[in-house]
Design an enzyme around this catalytic site. Structure first.
Site, short mmCIF file in Angstrom:
data_model
loop_
_atom_site.label_atom_id
_atom_site.label_comp_id
_atom_site.label_asym_id
_atom_site.label_seq_id
_atom_site.Cartn_x
_atom_site.Cartn_y
_atom_site.Cartn_z
N TYR A 157 33.92 77.69 135.66
CA TYR A 157 34.60 78.18 136.58
C TYR A 157 33.85 79.39 137.12
CZ TYR A 157 37.42 81.73 137.43
OH TYR A 157 38.10 83.46 138.14
N1 LIG Z 1 43.62 86.87 137.61
C1 LIG Z 1 42.60 86.92 136.79
O1 LIG Z 1 42.33 87.23 135.72
C2 LIG Z 1 41.57 87.02 137.82
C3 LIG Z 1 40.26 87.37 137.56
C4 LIG Z 1 39.22 87.30 137.98
C5 LIG Z 1 39.39 86.72 139.67
N2 LIG Z 1 40.12 86.17 140.01
C6 LIG Z 1 40.86 85.50 141.13
O2 LIG Z 1 41.22 85.86 142.22
C7 LIG Z 1 42.54 85.14 142.50
C8 LIG Z 1 43.73 84.56 142.76
O3 LIG Z 1 43.87 84.35 141.19
P1 LIG Z 1 45.03 84.73 140.35
O4 LIG Z 1 45.18 85.68 139.39
O5 LIG Z 1 46.00 85.30 141.67
O6 LIG Z 1 45.66 83.31 140.30
P2 LIG Z 1 47.23 82.26 141.02
O7 LIG Z 1 47.95 82.96 140.40
O8 LIG Z 1 46.72 81.03 139.36
O9 LIG Z 1 47.07 82.07 141.97
C9 LIG Z 1 46.23 81.13 142.87
C10 LIG Z 1 46.47 80.48 144.23
O10 LIG Z 1 45.63 79.97 144.58
C11 LIG Z 1 46.83 78.95 145.82
N3 LIG Z 1 45.76 77.55 144.92
C12 LIG Z 1 44.73 77.16 144.47
N4 LIG Z 1 44.64 75.60 144.70
C13 LIG Z 1 44.95 75.51 146.05
C14 LIG Z 1 44.45 74.31 146.78
N5 LIG Z 1 43.45 73.39 146.76
N6 LIG Z 1 44.80 74.43 148.06
C15 LIG Z 1 45.67 75.72 148.04
N7 LIG Z 1 45.81 76.87 147.48
C16 LIG Z 1 45.66 77.02 146.85
C17 LIG Z 1 47.79 78.66 144.69
O11 LIG Z 1 49.29 78.29 145.55
P3 LIG Z 1 49.45 76.32 145.23
O12 LIG Z 1 49.26 76.39 143.77
O13 LIG Z 1 50.94 76.84 146.07
O14 LIG Z 1 48.32 75.62 146.32
C18 LIG Z 1 48.02 80.09 144.71
O15 LIG Z 1 48.53 80.70 145.24
C19 LIG Z 1 42.19 83.31 142.74
O16 LIG Z 1 40.43 82.97 143.19
C20 LIG Z 1 40.97 83.66 141.12
O17 LIG Z 1 39.62 83.09 140.67
C21 LIG Z 1 41.63 85.90 139.02
#
Ligand SMILES: NC(=O)c1ccc[n+]([C@@H]2O[C@H](COP(=O)([O-])OP(=O)(O)OC[C@H]3O[C@@H](n4cnc5c(N)ncnc54)[C@H](OP(=O)(O)O)[C@@H]3O)[C@@H](O)[C@H]2O)c1
Length: 242
Positions: free
Chosen positions: A156
């Protein structure tokens, strides 16, 4: 007549993307929303309809797998055809996995396809539109693990380092076209992904999804010549552990 601005948001079905989408609609944007789950996208569309905001507020919904390059190019062409502009691209969708050398090649490919290649496909499709219009804001949601790898999250972290490198390069490449590119690198944000990654923190001990929305709002309010390459958001709960 002032033309309404258009935002393309990936990963809009839940978490950060969903909160940002709902905030941007309140700010008057027209939205193109991307995720695999049509049901979740439709539930956001219903929520937006219930807000009864501007008449053109119904979003375009694109239930696609962003790791498929053809699908990405097809939907960006569709947005261009319908609205003829993209003012903001929130390149947010991502996936998490635990492990480093123990991670299977299939899983390695899934993470890099989602966190790096899909974002690259979108950039190749969106940037020509922004170049033609002579402006645009791109926000790549990276991660604090691009600033220092997390032990046992090697795959990751590597995907996010690579995504940060791509972001940094295009930040400089695209300035001359009037396109601003910013990386947001947060620590723990209160979403499902944080739960999946076994965060040791309670919801209110983490960064809130609204903090990401407000960072984007702040970027959009900058004067034309102000350019922000990266925004790192720490989580005080984690800093206190050090
Ligand atoms: N949460 C944290 O602590 C954190 C910290 C730093 C960075 N981030 C980053 O922030 C971003 C958003 O994360 P989040 O925490 O909101 O995660 P999340 O709740 O798991 O949401 C991930 C989103 O990405 C979509 N997605 C994943 N794979 C996909 C695919 N193959 N095609 C289309 N859509 C896809 C999912 O939609 P579907 O499943 O409906 O496709 C969902 O809408 C990510 O890049 C993550 O790495 C998160």
């Amino acid at each position: 007549m002032i033309e309404q601005k258009v935002a393309l948001v990936t990963g809009a079905s839940r978490g950060i993307g969903r909160t940002v989408a709902l905030g941007l609609i309140e700010d008057g944007f027209r939205l193109a929303l991307v995720a695999r789950s049509l049901e979740s996208l439709q539930s956001i569309a219903s929520e937006i309809a219930a807000l009864n905001l501007h008449p053109d507020s119904q979003p375009l919904l694109f239930p696609i797998d962003i790791t498929k390059r053809d699908s990405v190019h097809k939907i960006v062409a569709e947005i261009d055809k319908v609205w003829g502009r993209i003012d903001l691209f929130f390149n947010n969708a991502g996936a998490w996995t635990e492990g480093t050398l123990d991670v299977s090649i299939d899983e390695f490919d899934r993470i890099f396809s989602t966190n790096l290649k899909a974002g690259f496909y979108f950039l190749q499709a969106v940037v020509p539109i922004m170049k033609q219009q002579g402006f645009g804001q791109i926000v790549n949601l990276v991660c604090i693990t691009a600033k220092g790898a997390e032990p046992d999250w090697g795959v990751y972290s590597a995907s996010k380092y690579a995504f940060f490198g791509l972001t940094e390069a295009i930040h400089f490449d695209l300035i001359k076209y009037g396109i601003k590119v910013t990386a947001i690198c947060p620590s723990w944000v209160d979403t499902n992904m944080a739960q999946q990654a076994a965060t040791p923190y309670q919801s209110d001990e983490m960064i809130q999804k609204e903090d990401i929305l407000n960072t984007i709002r702040w970027l959009l309010k900058m004067s034309p010549k102000a350019s922000i390459k990266e925004v790192v958001i720490d989580c005080t709960s984690e800093q206190l552990q050090r």
